[in-house]
Design a protein around this motif. Sequence first.
Motif, mmCIF file in Angstrom:
data_model
loop_
_atom_site.group_PDB
_atom_site.id
_atom_site.type_symbol
_atom_site.label_atom_id
_atom_site.label_comp_id
_atom_site.label_asym_id
_atom_site.label_seq_id
_atom_site.Cartn_x
_atom_site.Cartn_y
_atom_site.Cartn_z
ATOM 1 N N ASP A 131 79.567 143.819 -35.067
ATOM 2 C CA ASP A 131 78.792 143.863 -33.823
ATOM 3 C C ASP A 131 77.299 143.863 -34.103
ATOM 4 O O ASP A 131 76.512 143.192 -33.397
ATOM 5 C CB ASP A 131 79.170 145.104 -33.019
ATOM 6 N N ARG A 133 89.260 145.637 -28.459
ATOM 7 C CA ARG A 133 87.838 145.962 -28.550
ATOM 8 C C ARG A 133 87.033 144.686 -28.313
ATOM 9 O O ARG A 133 87.493 143.578 -28.606
ATOM 10 C CB ARG A 133 87.480 146.604 -29.891
ATOM 11 N N LEU A 172 82.575 143.297 -27.434
ATOM 12 C CA LEU A 172 81.158 143.620 -27.284
ATOM 13 C C LEU A 172 80.635 142.861 -26.080
ATOM 14 O O LEU A 172 80.704 141.624 -26.018
ATOM 15 C CB LEU A 172 80.383 143.216 -28.542
ATOM 16 N N LYS A 225 79.696 148.331 -26.310
ATOM 17 C CA LYS A 225 80.941 148.150 -27.059
ATOM 18 C C LYS A 225 82.067 148.811 -26.270
ATOM 19 O O LYS A 225 81.987 149.993 -25.932
ATOM 20 C CB LYS A 225 80.840 148.768 -28.450
ATOM 21 N N GLU A 278 86.265 149.525 -26.035
ATOM 22 C CA GLU A 278 87.538 149.516 -26.741
ATOM 23 C C GLU A 278 88.524 150.435 -26.017
ATOM 24 O O GLU A 278 88.118 151.341 -25.288
ATOM 25 C CB GLU A 278 87.383 149.947 -28.200
#
Length: 248
Positions: free
Chosen positions: A122, A158, A160, A211, A213
């Motif tokens: 990321d 997950r 971004l 982020k 997840e």
Amino acid sequence: MRGFGRRFRSNFGIGSSRMAIRSQLAWYWRWTLNLLMMAAVAAVVWWLVQNSYRITGFDLEEVKQQIAGLTEDNRVLKRDLDTSRTLAAERERQLQIEKAAQGELARSVAQLQDENAALKEDLGFLRNIMSSGATPEGLGLSNLKIERDGKANEFRYRMLLTQGGQRKQDFKGKVQIVARVAKDGNFTTVTFPDPAAGDAAGSFEFRFYQKVEGRFVIPDGTTLKSADVRVLALPGGQVKLSRTISQQ
């Protein structure tokens, strides 16, 4: 016949051989003598038993002391054995605890390594965006992954999220997973989180990047074929982004 008569007269007649007459002891004297002889024999046997060590070199007191010493040694050995067993059991428990702790530590290290790798990925993506100045206008999604997590029906996702352009206000939304699963040749869809849970379930808010997840579990006995990942704007639930990931 004459010879037979002569032998008969020689045995029972006047001319027969003389008989010896002896006096006999009374029966009580004979029993007394017998008892005395038996007592004497018993006394001799008792003396031989009690003094056998003098004859054979066998010391009864020494043997008794040896038996007492061996008994004490046996007691001490039993006590030491019980102590050793207790220590062994305690060490076995400690070893099991240490093994469990090592296993948990190994799992934690593996999880941290995965998270570290994801953070590096990321971070690299963000650096590329910042250095190039080519931040896409509006909402962007990158580094999307869906992986098996533990059991066969548990998965982890997950991604971004970025927001480019003017960024006049924070983006508020949530992620919705629509899983397409199969069982015995039949297909169905399962939505996570449950729409009945409301907008607060899994919501987030950010201005530059976020982020995201989470985890979801499909029904037992089913197989995940694909998953639609949707980013919904709140309030309202409007779909801003959608990506589809197929599973082998």
